[in-house]
Design a protein around this motif. Structure first.
Motif, PDB file in Angstrom:
ATOM      1  N   GLY A 236       0.097  20.122   6.919  1.00 17.21           N
ATOM      2  CA  GLY A 236      -0.613  21.382   7.044  1.00 17.21           C
ATOM      3  C   GLY A 236      -0.699  21.887   8.513  1.00 17.21           C
ATOM      4  N   GLU A 237      -1.793  22.339   9.080  1.00 20.70           N
ATOM      5  CA  GLU A 237      -1.465  22.917  10.592  1.00 20.70           C
ATOM      6  C   GLU A 237      -3.054  22.697  10.957  1.00 20.70           C
TER       7      GLU A 237
ATOM      8  N   ARG B 161       2.507  10.178  11.524  1.00 19.20           N
ATOM      9  CA  ARG B 161       1.647   9.588  10.480  1.00 19.20           C
ATOM     10  C   ARG B 161       2.186  10.475   9.363  1.00 19.20           C
ATOM     11  N   VAL B 162       2.122   9.484   8.103  1.00 19.63           N
ATOM     12  CA  VAL B 162       2.035  10.198   6.940  1.00 19.63           C
ATOM     13  C   VAL B 162       1.204   9.805   5.921  1.00 19.63           C
TER      14      VAL B 162
ATOM     15  N   ILE C 116       3.566  15.040   5.500  1.00 21.70           N
ATOM     16  CA  ILE C 116       3.311  14.728   7.097  1.00 21.70           C
ATOM     17  C   ILE C 116       2.139  14.914   7.509  1.00 21.70           C
ATOM     18  N   VAL C 117       1.348  14.156   7.858  1.00 23.67           N
ATOM     19  CA  VAL C 117       0.021  14.289   8.557  1.00 23.67           C
ATOM     20  C   VAL C 117      -0.064  14.782  10.088  1.00 23.67           C
TER      21      VAL C 117
ATOM     22  N   ILE D  29       2.109   4.914   7.605  1.00 21.83           N
ATOM     23  CA  ILE D  29       1.734   5.291   6.225  1.00 21.83           C
ATOM     24  C   ILE D  29       0.227   5.172   6.308  1.00 21.83           C
ATOM     25  N   LEU D  30      -0.432   5.956   6.285  1.00 22.86           N
ATOM     26  CA  LEU D  30      -2.060   5.930   6.410  1.00 22.86           C
ATOM     27  C   LEU D  30      -2.476   5.367   5.128  1.00 22.86           C
ATOM     28  N   PRO D  31      -3.554   4.460   5.415  1.00 22.99           N
ATOM     29  CA  PRO D  31      -3.932   3.585   4.096  1.00 22.99           C
ATOM     30  C   PRO D  31      -5.073   4.465   3.258  1.00 22.99           C
ATOM     31  N   VAL D  32      -4.710   5.432   2.834  1.00 22.45           N
ATOM     32  CA  VAL D  32      -5.527   6.287   2.127  1.00 22.45           C
ATOM     33  C   VAL D  32      -4.915   6.645   0.729  1.00 22.45           C
ATOM     34  N   ASP D  33      -5.716   7.108  -0.336  1.00 23.06           N
ATOM     35  CA  ASP D  33      -5.266   7.282  -1.500  1.00 23.06           C
ATOM     36  C   ASP D  33      -4.120   8.237  -1.451  1.00 23.06           C
TER      37      ASP D  33
END
Length: 401
Positions: free
Chosen positions: A34-35, A141-142, A153-154, A175-179
Motif C-alpha cells: 500500500g501507501e 520489509r514484507v 511489500i510493506v 519477513i515480518l513475524p505477523v500473521d
C-alpha cells in the motif's frame, strides 16, 4: 504469531535485529504494497484498485516508470509527458488521500522525486534516501500472503522496482513475524458460494497469489470444442448467454471472439471476481437465481451455454423440475445450446445419477427439447489430481439447423 504476547516480542525482535528475519526472496513473488503506512488490502479498498495487491513489483507503476526512463531519459519528465505515467497517477492519488507522497506535496515535487528515482538506476539507493526515502540500513520489509508463496511489500516498492529493472531475480527482505494476510481477490474467491471458504478456483484466474490453488474447471478444453463447432456450424456473431457463469470466464472469451456476451449467476462474489480480474463490465452479469431468471425471460440468445448445472435440478436441488429447466433453456436459445452435466461414471454420482450416461443424456435432450440435432463434441479434461474420479463430462451441442 498467534499469541499476542509472542507477536509483540517478535515485532520488537524484528525491529532490533532485522537481519534475523532477512531471506532472499524471488522478485516474482513480491507483490505491491500500500501507501502511507496502509496495508495493500486497505489501500486497495480505499482506492478501488483491488488488483494492486495482486500486482508483481515488475508490473508496478514504479518499475514501468524506470523502464520508460531508461528509454527516454529526462524527456519523460516533461510535465505533459510525465502526467501520463502510472507513477504520476499513483503519486497524485496518494497526495489526494493523505496530503503527501514521500514528503512530496505538489506534482512538481513528485516530478523532482521521480527524476531522482530514475537517476538512481545509475546513482544507487543513496539518491532515493536523499529524496526522502527509507533511511540507510533499513531493509525491505514484507509479510506473507496467506495460502501462497507470495509476499506483500510493506516497505520497499521503490528499491524492489530498481532491483527488478536492473535484472535481479532475488532480493534480501525482512519477513515480518505477523500473521499472513489475504489479498482482496483471495477473499472474494473464498467468499464465493461454490468454493465456500476453500482455496479452489472454479475457473482460471491469472493472479500470482492463487497460482498454487487447484483450478476445478480448466474451461479451455470446452472453449476449444465450442470454437471448433462454431467455425463449422455458426453462428459466427450474435448474442451469447452463459447460464451459471460464475466468474465469467466464458463471457470474457466469447466477448474477445466478437460476440455480445453476458451471463447469469446468483453468486455476487463470483461475479465480482470476474469484474476485477477479467475487467468485465458489471452490466454483463445478471445476479439472479437461475430458475427465476428462466421463468421470466426477456429475450432469446443466439448461443446459450450451461455447464455443470442441469444435474442439480435432476437431483431435486433446484426450484423447478429438470424437464422444465431444460425446456426453459430451449426457449431462450436461438441457434445452439452447449451443455454438460454430472454423469454416472463420476464417483460422487454413481448412485444418485446411475442412469445418466452419455447415451441416456443424449436421448433425454432429444425427448425434452425442440432442437433438431444433438451432438457430442467431446469430454472435459477436469478429471485430474484430486478430481481423478470425477468430471470427464460430455459436452453436447444442441442446435436447430
Amino acid at each position: 504469531m498467534r499469541s499476542d504476547r509472542a507477536g509483540r516480542f517478535a515485532s520488537r525482535l524484528c525491529k532490533r535485529f532485522p537481519n534475523l528475519f532477512i531471506r532472499k526472496l524471488p522478485l516474482s513473488n513480491l507483490l505491491m504494497g500500500g501507501e502511507h503506512r496502509r496495508s495493500a488490502a486497505n489501500y486497495a479498498r480505499l482506492t478501488g484498485d483491488l488488483l494492486r495487491p495482486s500486482t508483481p513489483i515488475a508490473q508496478s507503476p514504479h518499475a514501468e516508470f524506470l523502464r520508460e526512463y531508461l528509454e527516454f531519459g529526462d524527456a519523460l519528465l516533461q510535465p505533459e509527458r510525465f502526467s501520463l505515467t502510472r507513477y504520476f497517477s499513483n503519486a497524485r492519488r496518494c497526495i489526494e488521500l493523505f496530503g503527501q507522497y514521500f514528503n512530496a506535496k505538489t506534482m512538481d515535487d513528485v516530478r523532482e522525486r521521480a527524476a531522482t528515482f530514475g537517476r538512481a538506476l545509475t546513482g544507487g539507493h543513496s539518491a532515493i534516501r536523499n529524496a526522502g526515502g527509507t533511511a540507510a540500513g533499513v531493509p525491505v520489509r514484507v509479510q506473507r500472503i496467506k495460502f501462497s508463496d507470495c509476499f506483500e511489500i510493506v516497505d520497499g516498492n521503490h528499491r524492489l522496482a530498481l532491483a527488478s529493472v536492473r535484472g535481479a531475480e532475488h532480493y534480501p527482505c525482512a519477513i515480518l513475524p505477523v500473521d499472513p494476510v489475504l489479498t482482496p481477490i483471495q477473499q472474494m474467491i473464498i467468499d464465493s458460494s461454490w468454493t465456500n471458504e476453500h482455496c479452489l478456483l472454479y475457473q482460471p484466474l491469472t493472479v500470482p497469489e492463487v497460482q498454487s490453488w487447484t483450478t476445478v474447471r480448466r474451461c479451455t478444453d470446452r472453449m476449444a470444442l465450442i470454437q471448433e463447432f462454431l467455425e463449422s456450424h455458426g453462428p459466427l456473431r450474435g448474442s451469447y448467454l452463459d447460464v451459471g457463469c460464475s466468474y465469467g470466464w466464458f463471457i470474457d472469451q466469447m466477448s474477445k471472439r466478437g460476440y455480445n456476451a453476458s451471463g447469469v449467476d446468483r453468486d455476487v462474489s463470483a461475479a465480482a471476481v470476474g469484474q476485477v480480474v477479467y475487467g468485465l463490465d458489471p452490466s454483463v452479469f445478471t445476479i439472479d437465481d437461475l430458475a427465476n431468471f428462466l421463468r421470466h425471460p426477456n429475450r432469446r440468445y443466439d448461443i446459450v451455454s450451461c455447464f455443470s448445472v442441469l444435474h442439480h435440478y435432476v437431483l431435486g436441488k433446484g426450484q423447478m423440475p429438470a424437464e422444465e429447466f431444460i425446456r426453459q433453456l430451449d426457449a431462450i436459445t436461438g441457434s445452439v445450446l452447449f451443455l454438460d452435466t454430472g454423469e454416472s461414471h463420476e464417483g460422487w454420482f454413481k448412485d444418485s445419477l446411475k442412469d445418466w450416461n452419455a447415451q441416456f443424456i443424449e436421448d433425454w435432450l432429444r425427448e425434452n427439447t425442440t432442437f433438431r440435432s444433438v451432438q457430442i463434441l467431446g469430454t472435459d479434461q477436469d478429471c485430474q489430481g484430486r478430481y481423478q474420479r470425477q468430471y470427464g463430462r460430455h459436452l453436447f451441442a444442441c442446435y436447430r439447423s
